[in-house]
Design an enzyme around this catalytic site. Structure first.
Site, PDB file in Angstrom:
ATOM      1  CE1 TYR A  36      -4.405  -1.619   4.836  1.00  0.00           C
ATOM      2  CE2 TYR A  36      -3.141   0.347   4.311  1.00  0.00           C
ATOM      3  CZ  TYR A  36      -3.859  -0.754   3.917  1.00  0.00           C
ATOM      4  OH  TYR A  36      -4.026  -1.005   2.573  1.00  0.00           O
ATOM      5  CB  SER A  86      -0.906   0.024   1.231  1.00  0.00           C
ATOM      6  OG  SER A  86      -1.554   1.281   1.359  1.00  0.00           O
TER       7      SER A  86
END
Length: 207
Positions: A122, A108
């Protein structure tokens, strides 16, 4: 592969109807290595081999870093890192025997840059995915297995739900952040599916 059997079966049926070929759904908890191994063994048998893997499963969480708990970190690590490790190892077993293959692990943009939303857990989990990818890419090259990672910045159904739950001020901050940081278009990218394939944001991969 999923733990949501009803939606998984619906996606498989929709993809099969759209064609060409067929899609088989399998129940699999990707945080459990024995589940992953059984599912891959069945998939390899049905497909007649395995040329490529896209390890794409994920979940997101927004919480101030100072308030994170062990349970919060377990949730992120289990889904992002463990699933990547377990699926990669399962795929390697077959790819070694067949002479090679390609593994693509989804990271990501949050793994390589800070985000104004409170996504430290995350980002840490996705950062671990990148570290794993770099290491096994070096280790498994001798088997002619390529291991790469992509770090997309795209709209997913999960991302849309998270943003929709934000207050108006936070939504404006979100919009302004991407206007200032995404040079092409000023917004997250989007994932397009064939109009006749109802996958509700899911991903379909075929050999």
């Amino acid at each position: 592969m999923d733990i949501n059997d009803d939606k998984g079966i619906a996606v498989a049926n929709s993809a099969t109807k759209a064609g060409p070929g067929t899609v088989t759904y399998m129940h699999c908890d990707i945080t459990k290595q024995d589940h992953v191994n059984r599912a891959f063994d069945k998939a390899v048998t049905e497909l007649g081999g395995l040329d490529a893997l896209a390890a794409i499963a994920g979940t997101e969480a927004i919480k101030p870093a100072e308030n994170l708990t062990g349970a919060d970190m377990d949730a992120m690590i289990n889904v992002h890192l463990k699933h990547t490790v377990f699926t990669n190892i399962a795929a390697l077993r077959t790819m070694k025997e067949s002479g090679g293959g390609s593994i693509i692990n989804y990271g990501s943009h949050v793994a390589i840059t800070a985000h104004f939303l409170e996504m430290a857990a995350y980002g840490a989990a996705k950062g671990a995915v990148l570290a794993w990818t770099r290491n096994v890419a070096t280790e498994w090259a001798k088997y002619n297995v390529r291991v790469n990672s992509v770090c997309p910045s795209v709209w997913t159904p999960l991302a849309r739900r998270i943003v929709n739950d934000l207050g108006e001020e936070e939504k404006k901050r979100f919009s302004d952040y991407f206007k200032n940081n995404v040079l092409l278009g000023g917004d997250l990218g989007d994932i397009k599916h064939p109009a006749n394939l109802n996958v509700d944001g899911g991903q379909v991969f075929a050999r």
